[in-house]
Design a protein around this motif. Structure first.
Motif, PDB file in Angstrom:
ATOM      1  N   PHE A  52      -0.006   0.020  -1.446  1.00 17.76           N
ATOM      2  CA  PHE A  52       0.360   1.311  -2.020  1.00 17.76           C
ATOM      3  C   PHE A  52       1.812   1.716  -1.756  1.00 17.76           C
ATOM      4  CE2 PHE A  52      -4.183   1.408  -2.207  1.00 17.76           C
ATOM      5  CZ  PHE A  52      -4.444   2.122  -3.361  1.00 17.76           C
ATOM      6  N   THR A  53       2.568   0.885  -1.068  1.00 24.35           N
ATOM      7  CA  THR A  53       4.002   1.153  -0.905  1.00 24.35           C
ATOM      8  C   THR A  53       4.840   0.465  -1.980  1.00 24.35           C
ATOM      9  OG1 THR A  53       4.107  -0.686   0.676  1.00 24.35           O
ATOM     10  CG2 THR A  53       3.858   1.538   1.588  1.00 24.35           C
ATOM     11  N   ILE A  54       4.187  -0.345  -2.835  1.00 24.59           N
ATOM     12  CA  ILE A  54       4.906  -1.053  -3.892  1.00 24.59           C
ATOM     13  C   ILE A  54       4.340  -0.637  -5.246  1.00 24.59           C
ATOM     14  CG2 ILE A  54       5.436  -3.016  -2.392  1.00 24.59           C
ATOM     15  CD1 ILE A  54       3.139  -4.546  -3.680  1.00 24.59           C
ATOM     16  N   ALA A  55       4.943  -1.130  -6.321  1.00 22.03           N
ATOM     17  CA  ALA A  55       4.491  -0.820  -7.677  1.00 22.03           C
ATOM     18  C   ALA A  55       3.071  -1.354  -7.877  1.00 22.03           C
ATOM     19  CB  ALA A  55       5.439  -1.431  -8.694  1.00 22.03           C
ATOM     20  N   PRO A  56       2.235  -0.673  -8.631  1.00 25.25           N
ATOM     21  CA  PRO A  56       2.563   0.493  -9.476  1.00 25.25           C
ATOM     22  C   PRO A  56       2.440   1.840  -8.767  1.00 25.25           C
ATOM     23  CG  PRO A  56       0.314  -0.182  -9.904  1.00 25.25           C
ATOM     24  CD  PRO A  56       0.851  -1.147  -8.894  1.00 25.25           C
ATOM     25  N   TYR A  57       2.121   1.828  -7.455  1.00 22.51           N
ATOM     26  CA  TYR A  57       1.868   3.097  -6.764  1.00 22.51           C
ATOM     27  C   TYR A  57       3.143   3.698  -6.165  1.00 22.51           C
ATOM     28  CZ  TYR A  57      -2.992   1.622  -7.281  1.00 22.51           C
ATOM     29  OH  TYR A  57      -4.195   1.210  -7.793  1.00 22.51           O
ATOM     30  N   ASN A  58       3.884   2.907  -5.382  1.00 22.97           N
ATOM     31  CA  ASN A  58       5.145   3.354  -4.778  1.00 22.97           C
ATOM     32  C   ASN A  58       4.974   4.643  -3.983  1.00 22.97           C
ATOM     33  OD1 ASN A  58       6.781   1.224  -5.900  1.00 22.97           O
ATOM     34  ND2 ASN A  58       6.674   2.287  -7.881  1.00 22.97           N
ATOM     35  N   PHE A  59       3.931   4.696  -3.152  1.00 19.85           N
ATOM     36  CA  PHE A  59       3.685   5.885  -2.341  1.00 19.85           C
ATOM     37  C   PHE A  59       4.637   5.910  -1.145  1.00 19.85           C
ATOM     38  CE2 PHE A  59      -1.057   6.794  -3.452  1.00 19.85           C
ATOM     39  CZ  PHE A  59      -0.684   7.014  -4.772  1.00 19.85           C
ATOM     40  N   SER A  60       4.909   7.121  -0.659  1.00 21.89           N
ATOM     41  CA  SER A  60       5.712   7.289   0.548  1.00 21.89           C
ATOM     42  C   SER A  60       4.853   6.961   1.773  1.00 21.89           C
ATOM     43  CB  SER A  60       6.216   8.726   0.648  1.00 21.89           C
ATOM     44  OG  SER A  60       5.136   9.625   0.801  1.00 21.89           O
ATOM     45  N   THR A  61       5.511   6.869   2.933  1.00 21.51           N
ATOM     46  CA  THR A  61       4.779   6.557   4.162  1.00 21.51           C
ATOM     47  C   THR A  61       3.738   7.624   4.463  1.00 21.51           C
ATOM     48  OG1 THR A  61       6.745   5.444   5.036  1.00 21.51           O
ATOM     49  CG2 THR A  61       5.049   6.044   6.612  1.00 21.51           C
ATOM     50  N   PHE A  62       4.101   8.874   4.247  1.00 19.18           N
ATOM     51  CA  PHE A  62       3.172   9.968   4.512  1.00 19.18           C
ATOM     52  C   PHE A  62       1.989   9.915   3.544  1.00 19.18           C
ATOM     53  CE2 PHE A  62       1.846  14.441   3.749  1.00 19.18           C
ATOM     54  CZ  PHE A  62       1.320  14.695   5.003  1.00 19.18           C
ATOM     55  N   ALA A  63       2.256   9.623   2.272  1.00 22.53           N
ATOM     56  CA  ALA A  63       1.184   9.548   1.279  1.00 22.53           C
ATOM     57  C   ALA A  63       0.232   8.396   1.589  1.00 22.53           C
ATOM     58  CB  ALA A  63       1.776   9.393  -0.121  1.00 22.53           C
ATOM     59  N   VAL A  64       0.767   7.276   2.070  1.00 18.10           N
ATOM     60  CA  VAL A  64      -0.091   6.152   2.450  1.00 18.10           C
ATOM     61  C   VAL A  64      -0.998   6.559   3.611  1.00 18.10           C
ATOM     62  CG1 VAL A  64      -0.117   3.825   3.441  1.00 18.10           C
ATOM     63  CG2 VAL A  64       1.477   4.376   1.600  1.00 18.10           C
ATOM     64  N   GLY A  65      -0.451   7.335   4.541  1.00 20.10           N
ATOM     65  CA  GLY A  65      -1.272   7.824   5.651  1.00 20.10           C
ATOM     66  C   GLY A  65      -2.442   8.665   5.171  1.00 20.10           C
ATOM     67  N   LEU A  66      -2.234   9.429   4.102  1.00 23.43           N
ATOM     68  CA  LEU A  66      -3.317  10.256   3.567  1.00 23.43           C
ATOM     69  C   LEU A  66      -4.428   9.422   2.949  1.00 23.43           C
ATOM     70  CD1 LEU A  66      -1.242  13.115   1.874  1.00 23.43           C
ATOM     71  CD2 LEU A  66      -2.320  13.127   4.128  1.00 23.43           C
ATOM     72  N   LEU A  67      -4.120   8.198   2.541  1.00 24.06           N
ATOM     73  CA  LEU A  67      -5.131   7.341   1.928  1.00 24.06           C
ATOM     74  C   LEU A  67      -6.213   6.900   2.922  1.00 24.06           C
ATOM     75  CD1 LEU A  67      -2.881   5.041  -0.300  1.00 24.06           C
ATOM     76  CD2 LEU A  67      -4.314   6.935  -1.046  1.00 24.06           C
ATOM     77  N   TYR A  68      -5.946   7.070   4.209  1.00 17.97           N
ATOM     78  CA  TYR A  68      -6.941   6.706   5.220  1.00 17.97           C
ATOM     79  C   TYR A  68      -7.956   7.826   5.443  1.00 17.97           C
ATOM     80  CZ  TYR A  68      -3.881   2.792   6.443  1.00 17.97           C
ATOM     81  OH  TYR A  68      -3.129   1.656   6.402  1.00 17.97           O
ATOM     82  N   ILE A  69      -7.739   8.989   4.844  1.00 17.94           N
ATOM     83  CA  ILE A  69      -8.655  10.111   5.040  1.00 17.94           C
ATOM     84  C   ILE A  69     -10.054   9.822   4.508  1.00 17.94           C
ATOM     85  CG2 ILE A  69      -9.100  12.514   4.384  1.00 17.94           C
ATOM     86  CD1 ILE A  69      -6.143  13.062   4.587  1.00 17.94           C
ATOM     87  N   PRO A  70     -10.217   9.236   3.307  1.00 10.24           N
ATOM     88  CA  PRO A  70     -11.577   9.004   2.807  1.00 10.24           C
ATOM     89  C   PRO A  70     -12.457   8.183   3.744  1.00 10.24           C
ATOM     90  CG  PRO A  70      -9.994   8.735   1.036  1.00 10.24           C
ATOM     91  CD  PRO A  70      -9.198   8.887   2.288  1.00 10.24           C
ATOM     92  N   SER A  71     -11.920   7.104   4.299  1.00  7.08           N
ATOM     93  CA  SER A  71     -12.727   6.306   5.226  1.00  7.08           C
ATOM     94  C   SER A  71     -13.039   7.107   6.486  1.00  7.08           C
ATOM     95  CB  SER A  71     -12.006   5.003   5.592  1.00  7.08           C
ATOM     96  OG  SER A  71     -10.732   5.271   6.157  1.00  7.08           O
ATOM     97  N   GLY A  72     -12.073   7.930   6.941  1.00  3.13           N
ATOM     98  CA  GLY A  72     -12.319   8.784   8.096  1.00  3.13           C
ATOM     99  C   GLY A  72     -13.428   9.782   7.840  1.00  3.13           C
TER     100      GLY A  72
END
Length: 339
Positions: free
Chosen positions: A139-159
């Motif tokens: 998620f840090t590369i295309a097609p998503y190109n998320f920021s570091t903080f946004a990638v951190g938020l992606l761990y919320i669902p599993s949590g």
């Protein structure tokens, strides 16, 4: 931890760089160490050996002779060879205590009930770390190109999956054990031979429909995540997959850990220790090979292989249901002989 740490780590990493996360962990660890030393009571208190036949062995305090006078006045000569032997023996015992003794719980892996439960928990834990690494790499590369903080938020669902499955899964498991004990008529007898309402619970009863559901849900989450990330689907789809992975995997984690403590009631800490050691080895391997495998194979096929492996491992649930009682009884007999 799994819910808040990615958010905190993502925010720190984006604002101050990745080194700030290590400083945060250092400070946090130091604070926790101080709190543990000051407020956590000792759980292994050494108690004096009770006297034999009710008679306390005599001490220097019981004698009318002063302590200094009671000490022997003669000196013994120790040769150089004896001194070397004494120091070598002391050093060997020290090395055994710090390097060999902590590995003794690995001997419990010779019991079938222990090794297959540990294996199943380790495979699930290793899959978790491959998934965690893939999130950052994808998620840090295309097609998503998320920021570091946004990638951190992606761990919320599993949590969130962990948080829901932990209390609900525990109560569900307890209900199943009570149901199975009543169905089998396992009641304790009173001293007069009458039946009491106390149930005799068996560890293998923890692996019923709850374990089968968890063992199917989390591999399905891996498959969905892998192909959603591979095809570049909307980020909400991988998040949904992560939620179901967290939900199913937490059921397996809690069942495996609890079963180990029940199969080894007098060696519960050793069971948990060997489980943590093996599963952390799998997690270490998963964390190392995760990103290279994502780049070489792509998320789709990587998580297809991993999901099928985890799904096939459902055979552990079947084995524990059919052979768990026999393995448990055999293990208890051997452990009693070792004491």
């Amino acid at each position: 931890g799994p819910l808040f740490s990615p958010i905190i780590g993502g925010a720190l990493g984006q604002r101050f760089g990745w080194r700030s996360t290590q400083w945060f962990l250092t400070i946090y660890g130091a604070i926790m160490l101080v709190l543990i030393v000051l407020f956590v009571p000792e759980t292994l208190i050494k108690t004096p050996t009770p006297p034999k036949n009710g008679v306390r062995p005599p001490t220097s305090a019981d004698s009318s002779v002063p302590e200094k006078e009671a000490r022997p006045t003669t000196l013994t000569r120790v040769s150089t060879t004896q001194s070397i032997v004494q120091h070598s023996t002391k050093f060997a015992k020290l090395m055994y205590r710090f390097w060999i003794s902590p590995l003794q719980p690995l001997l419990y892996l010779r019991f079938p009930a222990v090794i297959i439960i540990v294996y199943y928990a380790a495979v699930t834990f290793g899959a978790l770390y491959v998934l965690n690494v893939s999130l950052q790499a994808t998620f840090t590369i295309a097609p998503y190109n998320f920021s570091t903080f946004a990638v951190g938020l992606l761990y919320i669902p599993s949590g969130l999956g962990y948080m829901i499955a932990s209390p609900i899964g525990g109560k569900w498991c307890d209900m199943i054990m009570i149901r199975e004990a009543r169905k089998a008529g396992r009641f304790r007898e009173g001293t007069d031979g009458s039946r009491r309402e106390d149930l005799i619970l068996q560890p293998e009863d923890r692996m019923m429909e709850n374990a089968y559901i968890g063992a199917i849900v989390y591999p399905a989450g891996l498959l969905l995540y892998g192909w959603a990330a591979e095809r570049g689907w909307h980020w909400i789809v991988p998040c949904i997959a992560n939620f179901f992975f967290g939900l199913g995997s937490m059921i397996i984690f809690s069942v495996a850990t609890t079963m180990l403590t029940e199969f080894m009631p007098k060696k519960a800490t050793s069971g948990v220790a060997v489980n943590n050691l093996i599963r952390n080895i799998f997690a270490c391997v998963g964390g190392i090979v995760g990103e290279p495998l994502v780049k070489a194979m792509g998320n789709g096929w990587l998580f297809t292989i991993l999901g099928v492996w985890c799904l096939v491992s459902i055979v552990v649930v079947w084995l524990m249901r059919h052979y768990g009682p026999r393995w448990g009884a055999d293990m208890q007999r051997k452990l009693e002989k070792m004491e």
